[in-house]
Design a protein around this motif. Structure first.
Motif, mmCIF file in Angstrom:
data_model
loop_
_atom_site.group_PDB
_atom_site.id
_atom_site.type_symbol
_atom_site.label_atom_id
_atom_site.label_comp_id
_atom_site.label_asym_id
_atom_site.label_seq_id
_atom_site.Cartn_x
_atom_site.Cartn_y
_atom_site.Cartn_z
ATOM 1 N N LEU A 201 3.334 8.052 1.949
ATOM 2 C CA LEU A 201 2.044 9.487 1.129
ATOM 3 C C LEU A 201 1.880 10.140 2.434
ATOM 4 O O LEU A 201 2.422 11.359 2.746
ATOM 5 N N LEU A 202 1.940 8.958 3.774
ATOM 6 C CA LEU A 202 1.860 9.751 4.848
ATOM 7 C C LEU A 202 3.096 10.741 5.507
ATOM 8 O O LEU A 202 3.391 11.178 5.931
ATOM 9 N N PRO B 121 0.839 -1.006 0.538
ATOM 10 C CA PRO B 121 0.456 0.156 -0.154
ATOM 11 C C PRO B 121 0.753 1.415 -0.059
ATOM 12 O O PRO B 121 2.121 1.515 0.890
ATOM 13 N N LEU B 122 0.419 1.970 -0.792
ATOM 14 C CA LEU B 122 1.592 3.134 -0.713
ATOM 15 C C LEU B 122 0.909 4.452 -0.203
ATOM 16 O O LEU B 122 1.380 5.878 0.300
ATOM 17 N N ALA B 123 0.163 4.081 1.127
ATOM 18 C CA ALA B 123 -0.609 4.961 2.471
ATOM 19 C C ALA B 123 0.568 5.586 3.139
ATOM 20 O O ALA B 123 0.554 6.908 3.630
ATOM 21 N N PRO B 124 1.208 4.680 3.507
ATOM 22 C CA PRO B 124 2.606 5.295 4.313
ATOM 23 C C PRO B 124 3.412 5.838 4.031
ATOM 24 O O PRO B 124 4.007 6.807 4.483
#
Length: 290
Positions: A17-18, A12-15
């Motif tokens: 991006l955060l 996942p790219l969420a970490p």
């Protein structure tokens, strides 16, 4: 097939991006200026034409071979170490007493400890210059006691006194935070089993405070070694430290490459000392705590 599909599943790219804003801020405000300073330290400087687009190691050789700069480095290291030791000796008992206080005294004394951080370091340093001056409050008190006045301002003693006063909260808060995790019943159990107060402090309380002392001493040492306002105002033009020399090279001599070389050397020396100290204290803490 299920295991293979799981292994090839995209992360996942969420970490990422955060973490991207903080990473960009870190790179832009810390890594990039450090890289530019490191490149500048190798530039050739000519007093008639300024910084040239040529590279050399002469700036580092000049700093490392000149007794003048070596004496300043040694003074910076010595005063930073002395400040750190005094801060540990004063801050650790203060943090322990703070943990044993009840409400509302704990909040009051915590405010007293943190309160000086709300005042500019320049203002606090000017306050110490008035206290330690020839006609300051300290010499007036000595005169009342019938003693001769002493020269405190523009000495290493004045620098250490002001550094300890300003850096002490950075020692108290980490140690107090570490001691907050200690169960008071553990110390009470040691006392009930026949241990003396000193033994309980040495065998129970102090090992728990080791990591807090490590964190606080690293902060105090790093800030003391890079202090500028206190040595500049209380040490005068005669007692220079590393930060004041960098300031002189940049804004008075206009020799930016030499100032950058001094800054890089101080940074590397601080990192080497702090990493070695960190490893030594953590090894002892692991040995004590299992």
């Amino acid at each position: 097939m299920t295991g293979a599909a799981t292994r090839t599943q995209p992360r996942p790219l969420a970490p990422f991006l955060l973490a991207a804003p903080a990473t960009l801020l870190f790179v832009g405000l810390i890594l990039l200026p450090l890289a530019l300073t490191a490149v500048l330290s190798f530039n050739v400087y000519d007093y008639s034409s300024g910084v040239r687009n040529q590279y050399t190691t002469a700036n580092y050789l000049t700093v490392l071979q000149d007794p003048y700069y070596l004496a300043i480095f040694w003074r910076t290291l010595r005063l930073a170490l002395l400040t750190t030791v005094i801060a540990v000796l004063l801050g650790t008992p203060e943090a322990y007493i703070l943990t044993r206080m009840g409400k509302p005294w704990r909040s009051i004394f915590l405010l007293v400890i943190i309160g000086p951080l709300l005042v500019s370091v320049v203002v606090r340093t000017f306050g110490w210059s008035m206290l330690l001056g020839r006609d300051g409050l300290v010499n007036h008190a000595l005169a009342v006691l019938g003693l001769e006045p002493v020269q405190l301002l523009y000495t290493e003693t004045a620098i250490v006194i002001a550094l300890v006063h300003i850096m002490l909260p950075f020692m108290v808060i980490p140690v107090w935070t570490a001691l907050q995790k200690l169960d008071p019943t553990v110390e009470a159990a040691a006392l009930s089993l026949g241990a003396s107060r000193f033994t309980a402090l040495r065998r129970v309380v102090f090992p728990q405070a080791t990591l807090g002392i490590l964190s606080g001493s690293l902060i105090v040492f790093g800030l003391s070694a890079s202090a500028f306002a206190i040595p500049g105002l209380l040490g005068g033009r005669r007692l220079k430290m590393a930060a004041t020399v960098v300031y002189d090279e940049y804004l008075i001599e206009l020799n930016w490459p030499l100032g950058a070389a001094i800054a890089i050397i101080v940074l590397l020396a601080n990192l080497a000392i702090m990493l070695a100290y960190n490893r030594m204290v953590e090894r002892q803490a692991k040995r004590r705590l299992g």
